[in-house]
Enzyme design. Structure first.
Site, PDB file in Angstrom:
ATOM      1  N   SER A 182      39.214  49.167  44.615  1.00 32.26           N
ATOM      2  CA  SER A 182      38.353  47.684  44.985  1.00 32.26           C
ATOM      3  C   SER A 182      37.213  48.272  45.525  1.00 32.26           C
ATOM      4  O   SER A 182      36.924  48.838  45.880  1.00 32.26           O
ATOM      5  CB  SER A 182      38.982  47.068  45.961  1.00 32.26           C
ATOM      6  N   GLN A 239      42.790  34.171  40.671  1.00 28.95           N
ATOM      7  CA  GLN A 239      42.005  33.723  40.228  1.00 28.95           C
ATOM      8  C   GLN A 239      41.661  34.157  38.429  1.00 28.95           C
ATOM      9  O   GLN A 239      41.120  33.313  37.514  1.00 28.95           O
ATOM     10  CB  GLN A 239      40.474  35.468  40.232  1.00 28.95           C
ATOM     11  N   GLY A 299      38.342  50.404  37.462  1.00 34.13           N
ATOM     12  CA  GLY A 299      39.180  49.075  37.346  1.00 34.13           C
ATOM     13  C   GLY A 299      38.292  47.938  36.642  1.00 34.13           C
ATOM     14  O   GLY A 299      38.969  47.934  35.428  1.00 34.13           O
ATOM     15  N   HIS A 300      37.356  48.178  37.117  1.00 37.23           N
ATOM     16  CA  HIS A 300      36.379  47.519  36.047  1.00 37.23           C
ATOM     17  C   HIS A 300      36.023  48.107  34.698  1.00 37.23           C
ATOM     18  O   HIS A 300      36.180  47.252  33.760  1.00 37.23           O
ATOM     19  CB  HIS A 300      34.143  47.531  36.806  1.00 37.23           C
TER      20      HIS A 300
HETATM   21  P1  AMP Z   1      34.859  42.093  40.808  1.00 33.91           P
HETATM   22  O1  AMP Z   1      33.791  42.754  40.552  1.00 33.91           O
HETATM   23  O2  AMP Z   1      36.176  42.362  42.249  1.00 33.91           O
HETATM   24  O3  AMP Z   1      34.723  40.479  40.953  1.00 33.91           O
HETATM   25  O4  AMP Z   1      35.813  42.072  40.069  1.00 33.91           O
HETATM   26  C1  AMP Z   1      35.207  42.123  37.940  1.00 33.91           C
HETATM   27  C2  AMP Z   1      36.552  41.775  38.154  1.00 33.91           C
HETATM   28  O5  AMP Z   1      37.138  42.984  38.028  1.00 33.91           O
HETATM   29  C3  AMP Z   1      37.378  40.709  38.127  1.00 33.91           C
HETATM   30  O6  AMP Z   1      37.981  39.983  36.799  1.00 33.91           O
HETATM   31  C4  AMP Z   1      39.046  42.346  38.529  1.00 33.91           C
HETATM   32  O7  AMP Z   1      39.835  41.655  39.101  1.00 33.91           O
HETATM   33  C5  AMP Z   1      38.554  43.155  38.330  1.00 33.91           C
HETATM   34  N1  AMP Z   1      39.714  43.820  38.905  1.00 33.91           N
HETATM   35  C6  AMP Z   1      39.046  44.807  40.085  1.00 33.91           C
HETATM   36  N2  AMP Z   1      39.211  46.053  41.036  1.00 33.91           N
HETATM   37  C7  AMP Z   1      40.343  45.881  39.768  1.00 33.91           C
HETATM   38  C8  AMP Z   1      41.133  46.447  39.692  1.00 33.91           C
HETATM   39  N3  AMP Z   1      41.528  47.570  40.926  1.00 33.91           N
HETATM   40  N4  AMP Z   1      42.445  46.975  38.388  1.00 33.91           N
HETATM   41  C9  AMP Z   1      42.305  45.785  37.214  1.00 33.91           C
HETATM   42  N5  AMP Z   1      40.477  45.166  37.072  1.00 33.91           N
HETATM   43  C10 AMP Z   1      40.086  44.930  38.830  1.00 33.91           C
END
Ligand code: AMP
Length: 281
Positions: A186, A154, A37-38
């Site tokens: 996640s 967010q 995702g990241h």
């Molecule tokens: P985080 O590390 O959880 O703060 O996420 C960093 C960025 O990655 C944020 O903009 C999240 O929305 C995005 N993100 C996290 N999980 C996913 C996913 N499964 N698909 C797309 N973007 C994601």
């Protein structure tokens, strides 16, 4: 491709490295422990920008005292390698001392939009998010910043903040990347034991069922929420915290679905809290 991505930590080192980058600069803020995702955000930024900056910072001010701050998974070595492979040009890994020096007392707060949903269950969370994102933007000074639809509220809050404060950055919101069985990727999925991991598919299954009903013409928001709740309640390991059917931009709960709509939910699977959402349009 950059083959020797060295994380910078201090603001001075960041500014020196940032000044050498070609523009436009695309920026992906993360808390690390990276997954596909990241990386989808990094790849999108790579396609659309001359340079890509990624930050990894587990931001203490967006965690409540009872949250998982200390347990939050970290693996900087692996993250650095993945970002090198994805073609990031600069990795910023500020410490809490860099972001919150002694005497820190200035906060950025978005009002109404942060009250429902995640904001109602996680007091202070979005104040921490908007403050740290503002500071990250001030350090990196990107032309574009990439966020995931995974964290739907967010994304809405950041878009509003940027508009309200005239921040000179374009916000790009990217689709949710999922596992093969539909579970949204996640960093917190690593907390799930095998039974819980299996039960966690209930988020995607319940949202899919509501979406099918919507596609067959169902427009009553309570009925759509009810479809999600019924499927979650049938899963013994899952406890529904909320299901929402709300206007995509204002996040106000709907009676009837007419325009672009956010169907979102939070579920506890054991002690792990998971969120997911679908956009109906
Ligand atoms: P985080 O590390 O959880 O703060 O996420 C960093 C960025 O990655 C944020 O903009 C999240 O929305 C995005 N993100 C996290 N999980 C996913 C996913 N499964 N698909 C797309 N973007 C994601």
């Amino acid at each position: 491709m950059n083959n020797s991505l060295l994380p910078v930590t201090s603001l001075d080192d960041l500014r020196i490295a940032r000044a050498a980058l070609d523009e436009p600069v695309g920026f992906v803020p993360t808390m690390g422990y990276l997954h596909a995702g990241h990386l989808s955000l990094v790849e999108r930024a790579r396609r659309e920008c001359a340079s890509v900056v990624v930050s990894i910072f587990v931001n203490p001010t967006q965690f409540a005292p009872t949250d998982d701050l200390d347990a939050y998974p970290r693996d900087l070595e692996r993250d650095t390698r993945l970002l090198e492979e994805a073609g990031a040009d600069l990795l910023w890994t500020p410490t809490p001392e860099v972001m919150y020096p002694p005497g820190f007392q200035t906060w950025v707060e978005v009002e109404t939009l942060t009250r429902p949903l995640e904001g109602a269950r996680r007091p202070g969370h979005f104040r921490g998010v908007t403050t740290v994102v503002t500071k990250l933007f001030n350090g990196v000074q990107p032309q574009r910043a990439y966020f995931g639809q995974k964290d739907a509220q967010q994304a809405a809050v950041i878009r509003r903040m940027v508009r309200d404060l005239n921040m000179p950055v374009e916000i790009v919101v990217c689709p949710i990347v999922r596992e093969r069985d539909g579970l949204a990727m996640s960093s917190r999925n690593t907390y799930l034991d095998p039974d819980e991991r299996q039960a966690a598919t209930v988020l995607y299954r319940s949202l899919s069922a509501a979406k099918s009903a919507y596609e067959e013409g169902e427009r009553n928001a309570d009925t759509l929420r009810g479809i999600v709740a019924e499927i979650v309640n049938a899963e013994p390991l899952a406890k529904l915290q909320y299901v929402s059917c709300a206007d995509y931009d204002t996040l106000e709960e709907l009676k009837t679905v007419t325009g672009k709509t956010l169907l979102s939910m939070a579920v506890h699977i054991g002690t792990t809290r998971l969120i997911d959402n679908f956009v109906l349009e």
